[in-house]
Write a protein that holds these residues in place. Structure first.
Motif, short mmCIF file in Angstrom:
data_model
loop_
_atom_site.label_atom_id
_atom_site.label_comp_id
_atom_site.label_asym_id
_atom_site.label_seq_id
_atom_site.Cartn_x
_atom_site.Cartn_y
_atom_site.Cartn_z
N TYR A 41 0.83 -1.20 0.00
CA TYR A 41 0.00 0.00 0.00
C TYR A 41 0.87 1.26 0.00
O TYR A 41 0.63 2.20 -0.76
N GLU A 42 1.89 1.28 0.85
CA GLU A 42 2.79 2.43 0.92
C GLU A 42 3.51 2.64 -0.41
O GLU A 42 3.73 3.78 -0.84
N LEU A 43 3.89 1.56 -1.07
CA LEU A 43 4.52 1.67 -2.39
C LEU A 43 3.55 2.26 -3.42
O LEU A 43 3.94 3.08 -4.24
N GLU A 44 2.30 1.84 -3.34
CA GLU A 44 1.30 2.36 -4.27
C GLU A 44 1.10 3.86 -4.10
O GLU A 44 0.83 4.56 -5.07
N LEU A 45 1.26 4.35 -2.89
CA LEU A 45 1.17 5.80 -2.66
C LEU A 45 2.29 6.54 -3.38
O LEU A 45 2.17 7.74 -3.66
N LEU A 46 3.36 5.83 -3.70
CA LEU A 46 4.50 6.39 -4.44
C LEU A 46 4.42 6.05 -5.93
O LEU A 46 5.39 6.19 -6.66
N ASP A 47 3.25 5.56 -6.36
CA ASP A 47 3.02 5.15 -7.76
C ASP A 47 3.90 3.97 -8.17
O ASP A 47 4.31 3.86 -9.32
N ILE A 48 4.18 3.10 -7.23
CA ILE A 48 4.90 1.86 -7.51
C ILE A 48 3.91 0.72 -7.27
O ILE A 48 3.45 0.52 -6.16
N GLU A 49 3.56 0.03 -8.34
CA GLU A 49 2.57 -1.04 -8.23
C GLU A 49 3.23 -2.40 -8.33
O GLU A 49 4.00 -2.66 -9.25
N LEU A 50 2.93 -3.25 -7.37
CA LEU A 50 3.38 -4.64 -7.37
C LEU A 50 2.16 -5.53 -7.26
O LEU A 50 1.28 -5.30 -6.41
N GLN A 51 2.07 -6.52 -8.09
CA GLN A 51 0.98 -7.49 -8.04
C GLN A 51 1.38 -8.63 -7.11
O GLN A 51 2.44 -9.23 -7.29
N LEU A 52 0.54 -8.92 -6.13
CA LEU A 52 0.84 -9.99 -5.18
C LEU A 52 1.09 -11.32 -5.88
O LEU A 52 1.93 -12.10 -5.43
N THR A 53 0.40 -11.56 -6.97
CA THR A 53 0.56 -12.83 -7.67
C THR A 53 1.90 -12.94 -8.39
O THR A 53 2.29 -14.02 -8.80
N GLN A 54 2.61 -11.82 -8.54
CA GLN A 54 3.89 -11.82 -9.24
C GLN A 54 5.08 -11.72 -8.29
O GLN A 54 6.21 -11.56 -8.73
N ILE A 55 4.83 -11.81 -6.99
CA ILE A 55 5.89 -11.67 -6.00
C ILE A 55 6.17 -13.04 -5.38
O ILE A 55 5.26 -13.72 -4.95
N SER A 56 7.44 -13.41 -5.35
CA SER A 56 7.81 -14.68 -4.73
C SER A 56 8.42 -14.43 -3.35
O SER A 56 8.79 -13.29 -3.02
N LYS A 57 8.53 -15.47 -2.58
CA LYS A 57 9.16 -15.37 -1.26
C LYS A 57 10.59 -14.83 -1.40
O LYS A 57 11.04 -14.02 -0.59
N ARG A 58 11.28 -15.24 -2.42
CA ARG A 58 12.65 -14.79 -2.67
C ARG A 58 12.71 -13.28 -2.87
O ARG A 58 13.66 -12.62 -2.47
N ASP A 59 11.66 -12.70 -3.50
CA ASP A 59 11.62 -11.26 -3.75
C ASP A 59 11.51 -10.45 -2.47
O ASP A 59 11.80 -9.26 -2.48
N LEU A 60 11.04 -11.07 -1.40
CA LEU A 60 10.81 -10.36 -0.14
C LEU A 60 11.79 -10.74 0.96
O LEU A 60 11.59 -10.38 2.12
N ARG A 61 12.84 -11.46 0.61
CA ARG A 61 13.73 -11.97 1.65
C ARG A 61 14.48 -10.88 2.40
O ARG A 61 14.77 -11.02 3.58
N ASN A 62 14.81 -9.77 1.72
CA ASN A 62 15.48 -8.65 2.37
C ASN A 62 15.23 -7.38 1.54
O ASN A 62 14.74 -7.46 0.42
#
Length: 73
Positions: A41-62
């Motif tokens: 949500y905070e990223l979307e406020l900065l006009d950065i959109e991420l789709q939950l279906t396109q995010i893997s666990k590896r993408d969020l590790r750090n």
């Protein structure tokens, strides 16, 4: 971008310690499912959109991996 990611993560995550760019987020439990939604949500406020279906666990590790994910989009 990494500084903004760190700022948001430190805002939305319930961590007693400051999150650094190589902090393990998922394995440590710092970034839970609620914090992920808040973070996106905070990223979307900065006009950065991420789709939950396109995010893997590896993408969020750090924060560095998150920065790489955003740069790929």
């Amino acid at each position: 971008m990494i500084d903004k990611i760190l700022e948001i993560l430190n805002k939305v995550c319930a961590s007693e310690n400051e999150i650094c760019k190589d902090t393990e987020l998922l394995d440590s439990g710092i970034l839970d499912s609620y914090a992920i939604i808040q973070f996106i949500y905070e990223l979307e406020l900065l006009d950065i959109e991420l789709q939950l279906t396109q995010i893997s666990k590896r993408d969020l590790r750090n924060p560095i991996a998150i920065c790489n994910l955003i740069n790929r989009k």
